[in-house]
Design a protein around this motif. Structure first.
Motif, short mmCIF file in Angstrom:
data_model
loop_
_atom_site.label_atom_id
_atom_site.label_comp_id
_atom_site.label_asym_id
_atom_site.label_seq_id
_atom_site.Cartn_x
_atom_site.Cartn_y
_atom_site.Cartn_z
N ARG A 18 49.26 32.58 33.94
CA ARG A 18 49.22 32.80 35.38
C ARG A 18 47.78 32.93 35.83
NH1 ARG A 18 53.38 37.40 36.95
NH2 ARG A 18 53.91 36.02 38.64
N ALA A 19 47.54 32.57 37.07
CA ALA A 19 46.21 32.77 37.64
C ALA A 19 46.00 34.26 37.85
CB ALA A 19 46.08 32.03 38.97
N VAL A 20 44.83 34.75 37.50
CA VAL A 20 44.49 36.16 37.71
C VAL A 20 43.32 36.20 38.69
CG1 VAL A 20 43.73 38.33 36.66
CG2 VAL A 20 45.21 36.76 35.36
N LEU A 21 43.53 36.90 39.81
CA LEU A 21 42.48 37.09 40.80
C LEU A 21 42.25 38.59 40.95
CD1 LEU A 21 43.57 34.65 43.67
CD2 LEU A 21 42.23 34.15 41.63
N VAL A 22 41.02 38.95 41.23
CA VAL A 22 40.67 40.36 41.45
C VAL A 22 40.03 40.48 42.82
CG1 VAL A 22 39.22 42.27 40.68
CG2 VAL A 22 40.34 40.82 38.99
N PHE A 23 40.52 41.45 43.59
CA PHE A 23 39.92 41.80 44.87
C PHE A 23 39.22 43.13 44.61
CE2 PHE A 23 40.01 43.73 49.13
CZ PHE A 23 39.43 42.71 49.86
N ASP A 24 37.89 43.13 44.68
CA ASP A 24 37.16 44.32 44.24
C ASP A 24 36.65 45.20 45.38
OD1 ASP A 24 34.79 43.19 45.20
OD2 ASP A 24 34.16 42.48 43.23
N LEU A 29 37.07 38.45 46.64
CA LEU A 29 38.20 37.93 45.86
C LEU A 29 37.60 36.99 44.83
CD1 LEU A 29 41.31 37.69 45.59
CD2 LEU A 29 41.15 35.70 47.09
N ARG A 30 37.87 37.28 43.56
CA ARG A 30 37.28 36.48 42.49
C ARG A 30 38.32 36.04 41.48
NH1 ARG A 30 33.21 40.64 43.08
NH2 ARG A 30 31.38 39.71 44.00
N PRO A 31 38.17 34.81 40.99
CA PRO A 31 39.05 34.36 39.91
C PRO A 31 38.65 35.06 38.62
CG PRO A 31 37.43 32.66 40.42
CD PRO A 31 37.23 33.77 41.41
N PHE A 32 39.63 35.40 37.80
CA PHE A 32 39.35 36.17 36.59
C PHE A 32 39.68 35.41 35.32
CE2 PHE A 32 39.50 40.18 34.10
CZ PHE A 32 38.33 40.75 34.60
N ASN A 33 40.31 34.24 35.44
CA ASN A 33 40.59 33.42 34.26
C ASN A 33 40.56 31.95 34.68
OD1 ASN A 33 43.05 33.08 35.57
ND2 ASN A 33 44.32 33.83 33.89
N ALA A 34 40.78 31.06 33.70
CA ALA A 34 40.71 29.62 33.97
C ALA A 34 41.73 29.20 35.03
CB ALA A 34 40.92 28.83 32.68
N ARG A 35 42.96 29.73 34.95
CA ARG A 35 43.96 29.37 35.97
C ARG A 35 43.57 29.90 37.34
NH1 ARG A 35 49.14 27.50 33.81
NH2 ARG A 35 48.95 27.50 31.56
N ALA A 38 41.04 27.48 38.65
CA ALA A 38 41.72 26.26 39.09
C ALA A 38 42.43 26.47 40.43
CB ALA A 38 42.72 25.80 38.02
N LEU A 39 43.07 27.64 40.61
CA LEU A 39 43.74 27.96 41.87
C LEU A 39 42.73 28.02 43.01
CD1 LEU A 39 46.37 28.82 43.37
CD2 LEU A 39 45.72 31.18 42.85
N PHE A 40 41.58 28.64 42.76
CA PHE A 40 40.53 28.73 43.77
C PHE A 40 40.15 27.33 44.25
CE2 PHE A 40 39.71 33.05 44.10
CZ PHE A 40 38.53 33.32 44.79
N LYS A 41 39.96 26.42 43.30
CA LYS A 41 39.55 25.06 43.63
C LYS A 41 40.68 24.32 44.35
CE LYS A 41 37.56 20.93 41.60
NZ LYS A 41 37.06 20.30 40.40
N LEU A 42 41.89 24.39 43.82
CA LEU A 42 43.03 23.68 44.38
C LEU A 42 43.33 24.10 45.81
CD1 LEU A 42 45.53 21.78 43.93
CD2 LEU A 42 46.75 23.85 43.21
N GLU A 43 43.31 25.40 46.07
CA GLU A 43 43.69 25.94 47.39
C GLU A 43 42.50 26.20 48.30
OE1 GLU A 43 46.57 26.10 48.75
OE2 GLU A 43 47.83 25.69 47.03
#
Length: 183
Positions: A18-24, A29-35, A38-43
């Motif tokens: 699963r995509a992991v995002l962190v809102f700090d 809002l930052r991506p935390f893993n490869a998925r 990828a979600l950041f780029k796709l959306e």
């Protein structure tokens, strides 16, 4: 945590399906893993999504959770602007000292069920019934016969359906239903 523990955690998160995002705590809002990347780029997501695009469905969900909204769900099916649905699980926010963060686990959910669209469009039970018959390929005559209504009554229901779904005609309505897109 030791460096080897950090590496093990980072490796586990990279392998998570699963995509992991962190809102700090800085409201980024930052991506935390490869998925997540990828979600950041796709959306087309950005670190300052909540500030720059407050009406984005993910921004709305994040604000509700961070603001402590009791109605904010731990898990939600969210439609992104491109029409893709995502299942989002939230860790809720942490409050360790002054730093706050929110962990989001996101995965594509496929098209939304028709019932979700009917609810979003606030269709009556009769309008929902007619819409299901459209999707099944029923003709005007077949719908009128099965529901024991006149073509004029059906036309009125269809007009309401088009208004509620923001569709110009039956073809556009059917297209939205088949791809479960926004409307």
């Amino acid at each position: 945590m030791s460096r080897s523990s950090d590496d093990a955690l980072e490796s586990a998160l990279e392998r998570l399906p699963r995509a992991v995002l962190v809102f700090d705590h800085t409201a980024a809002l930052r991506p935390f893993n490869a998925r997540g990347r990828a979600l950041f780029k796709l959306e087309g997501l950005v670190e300052d999504l909540v500030r720059l695009r407050p009406s984005h469905p993910l921004s709305i969900l994040i604000r509700g959770i961070v603001d402590g909204d009791a109605e904010a769900p731990d898990s939600a099916l969210v439609e992104f602007p491109g029409g893709q649905y995502y299942e989002i699980e939230s860790s809720r926010r942490s409050e360790k000292g002054r730093a706050r963060w929110l962990l989001l686990l996101i995965e594509p959910a496929g098209p939304a069920p028709l019932d979700a669209m009917f609810e979003r469009w606030q269709l009556t039970s009769r309008e929902s019934e007619i819409t299901e018959m459209f999707v099944a390929g029923a003709t005007t005559e077949a719908i009128c016969e099965r529901l024991a209504i006149t073509p004029h009554t059906l036309k009125t229901h269809v007009r309401h359906l088009l208004e509620k779904s923001h569709s110009r005609n039956r073809t556009e309505l059917l297209s939205k239903l088949l791809r479960r897109g926004s409307g």
